[in-house]
Design a protein around this motif. Sequence first.
Motif, PDB file in Angstrom:
ATOM      1  N   LEU A   6       1.125  -3.267  -8.650  1.00  0.00           N
ATOM      2  CA  LEU A   6       1.835  -3.085  -7.390  1.00  0.00           C
ATOM      3  C   LEU A   6       1.678  -1.659  -6.878  1.00  0.00           C
ATOM      4  CD1 LEU A   6       5.168  -5.059  -8.014  1.00  0.00           C
ATOM      5  CD2 LEU A   6       3.258  -5.718  -6.530  1.00  0.00           C
ATOM      6  N   MET A   7       1.764  -0.698  -7.798  1.00  0.00           N
ATOM      7  CA  MET A   7       1.588   0.690  -7.395  1.00  0.00           C
ATOM      8  C   MET A   7       0.162   0.930  -6.904  1.00  0.00           C
ATOM      9  SD  MET A   7       2.488   4.200  -9.467  1.00  0.00           S
ATOM     10  CE  MET A   7       1.064   4.151 -10.558  1.00  0.00           C
ATOM     11  N   GLN A   8      -0.825   0.285  -7.550  1.00  0.00           N
ATOM     12  CA  GLN A   8      -2.208   0.433  -7.113  1.00  0.00           C
ATOM     13  C   GLN A   8      -2.400  -0.139  -5.717  1.00  0.00           C
ATOM     14  OE1 GLN A   8      -3.888  -1.369 -10.870  1.00  0.00           O
ATOM     15  NE2 GLN A   8      -5.356   0.286 -10.627  1.00  0.00           N
ATOM     16  N   VAL A   9      -1.792  -1.303  -5.445  1.00  0.00           N
ATOM     17  CA  VAL A   9      -1.869  -1.882  -4.101  1.00  0.00           C
ATOM     18  C   VAL A   9      -1.274  -0.920  -3.086  1.00  0.00           C
ATOM     19  CG1 VAL A   9      -1.019  -3.741  -2.612  1.00  0.00           C
ATOM     20  CG2 VAL A   9      -1.838  -4.270  -4.916  1.00  0.00           C
ATOM     21  N   LEU A  10      -0.135  -0.371  -3.408  1.00  0.00           N
ATOM     22  CA  LEU A  10       0.546   0.551  -2.500  1.00  0.00           C
ATOM     23  C   LEU A  10      -0.296   1.794  -2.239  1.00  0.00           C
ATOM     24  CD1 LEU A  10       3.028   1.304  -0.876  1.00  0.00           C
ATOM     25  CD2 LEU A  10       4.143   2.042  -2.985  1.00  0.00           C
ATOM     26  N   GLU A  40       4.309  -9.824  -1.225  1.00  0.00           N
ATOM     27  CA  GLU A  40       5.683 -10.323  -1.102  1.00  0.00           C
ATOM     28  C   GLU A  40       6.633  -9.494  -1.956  1.00  0.00           C
ATOM     29  OE1 GLU A  40       5.758 -14.429  -2.084  1.00  0.00           O
ATOM     30  OE2 GLU A  40       4.580 -15.069  -0.345  1.00  0.00           O
ATOM     31  N   SER A  41       6.200  -9.134  -3.169  1.00  0.00           N
ATOM     32  CA  SER A  41       7.042  -8.322  -4.060  1.00  0.00           C
ATOM     33  C   SER A  41       7.294  -6.944  -3.467  1.00  0.00           C
ATOM     34  CB  SER A  41       6.374  -8.192  -5.433  1.00  0.00           C
ATOM     35  OG  SER A  41       6.234  -9.457  -6.061  1.00  0.00           O
ATOM     36  N   LEU A  42       6.253  -6.340  -2.853  1.00  0.00           N
ATOM     37  CA  LEU A  42       6.434  -5.025  -2.233  1.00  0.00           C
ATOM     38  C   LEU A  42       7.427  -5.112  -1.078  1.00  0.00           C
ATOM     39  CD1 LEU A  42       2.748  -3.679  -2.196  1.00  0.00           C
ATOM     40  CD2 LEU A  42       4.637  -2.819  -3.579  1.00  0.00           C
ATOM     41  N   VAL A  49       5.432  -2.881   4.412  1.00  0.00           N
ATOM     42  CA  VAL A  49       4.064  -3.362   4.532  1.00  0.00           C
ATOM     43  C   VAL A  49       4.081  -4.612   5.394  1.00  0.00           C
ATOM     44  CG1 VAL A  49       4.276  -4.643   2.364  1.00  0.00           C
ATOM     45  CG2 VAL A  49       2.007  -4.119   3.273  1.00  0.00           C
ATOM     46  N   TYR A  50       3.125  -4.697   6.327  1.00  0.00           N
ATOM     47  CA  TYR A  50       3.101  -5.870   7.207  1.00  0.00           C
ATOM     48  C   TYR A  50       1.662  -6.359   7.352  1.00  0.00           C
ATOM     49  CZ  TYR A  50       1.509  -2.717  10.936  1.00  0.00           C
ATOM     50  OH  TYR A  50       0.806  -1.823  11.684  1.00  0.00           O
ATOM     51  N   ALA A  51       1.512  -7.563   7.858  1.00  0.00           N
ATOM     52  CA  ALA A  51       0.196  -8.189   7.984  1.00  0.00           C
ATOM     53  C   ALA A  51      -0.171  -8.378   9.443  1.00  0.00           C
ATOM     54  CB  ALA A  51       0.191  -9.540   7.264  1.00  0.00           C
ATOM     55  N   ASP A  52      -1.433  -8.082   9.777  1.00  0.00           N
ATOM     56  CA  ASP A  52      -2.008  -8.413  11.083  1.00  0.00           C
ATOM     57  C   ASP A  52      -2.823  -9.682  10.929  1.00  0.00           C
ATOM     58  OD1 ASP A  52      -1.010  -6.303  12.556  1.00  0.00           O
ATOM     59  OD2 ASP A  52      -2.616  -4.954  11.929  1.00  0.00           O
ATOM     60  N   ARG A  53      -2.608 -10.651  11.768  1.00  0.00           N
ATOM     61  CA  ARG A  53      -3.345 -11.907  11.698  1.00  0.00           C
ATOM     62  C   ARG A  53      -4.687 -11.784  12.409  1.00  0.00           C
ATOM     63  NH1 ARG A  53      -0.443 -14.026   7.647  1.00  0.00           N
ATOM     64  NH2 ARG A  53       1.794 -13.969   8.125  1.00  0.00           N
TER      65      ARG A  53
END
Length: 323
Positions: A6-10, A40-42, A49-53
């Motif tokens: 998770l930290m690596q993703v961040l 989802e966990s973050l 954190v958000y997603a662009d479609r």
Amino acid sequence: MKSSRLMQVLLLLQARGRMTADELASELEVSPRTIYRDIESLGAAGIPVYADRGPTGGYQLVDGYRTRLTGLTTGEAQSLFLAGLPGPAEELGLKEFAAAAQLKLLAALPTELRTRAEQIRRRFHLDTPTWFRGDEPAEHLATIADAVWEQRRVRMTYQRWGNQTVEREVDPYGLVLKAGTWYFVGSGRTYRVSRVLSLDALPDTFERPADFDLAAFWAEWSEQFEARMYGERITVRMTRAGLDKTQYLLSGHQARVIRDAAPEPGEEFGFPTESTRHAIADLLKFGADVEVLAPDEVRHELVETVKAMQDLYNGAKLRAWFR
């Protein structure tokens, strides 16, 4: 393990901006489904954190968000000091900056990690040149490095093999240090920095290809270069002692080719070489532990060379020299 990922993703999102689930999965060597769960966990932990479609979308952090999860583990702190290259840093004009960065890092580390980092620096040293040769002169290295950083085109006079000189304008994509020798990759070609006779950085800038991977390019280019260099084959057979000595008496590529062929003592195989002249020099190293079967010209040249050596050591030529 999950918290570390998770930290690596961040940190990846913080360092690179928008990334797709496939890109994150490839970087962390997990499945995209795992990345979906990690995102989802973050979010559940309050990370913005958000997603662009859409086809150009991906995940990214809210503008201005910076994580404070940048603490180093013991192994990470050790690896930073083990990766230090004082020689190359000096050649690039970065010696003082590298030293200052190490001092700042030491000052910021907790006492335990600081002690371990100091031990690494005192007990491990990386010497990049190969044996029996020093670094090649690289007069224009710092200028090329600046051009790489600034994505600025350069004009150079370059000495090719055979002392032929050419004028080139090149977009320098990156620098590579190979066994004490500097190379730079420009516009899809590779140049040896020591062969640059003159160089000027031009005011023109260039766009570096977004998909260009320097490490992948170098790995592919190196493999093709060695295959071209040792493109000829001489049919030989060797004793067990000769086969055992290939790793010590030949280049790494030649030794790998012979190892992959896996010949048994006395079995014919193709000996990789650049040319007949280079083959004679390599084969003489093995003495009577190698026999050339073809071509005849190499057999003849070896016989004549051995005869000349025999005459020399029998004294015939020695007496002629002192007359």
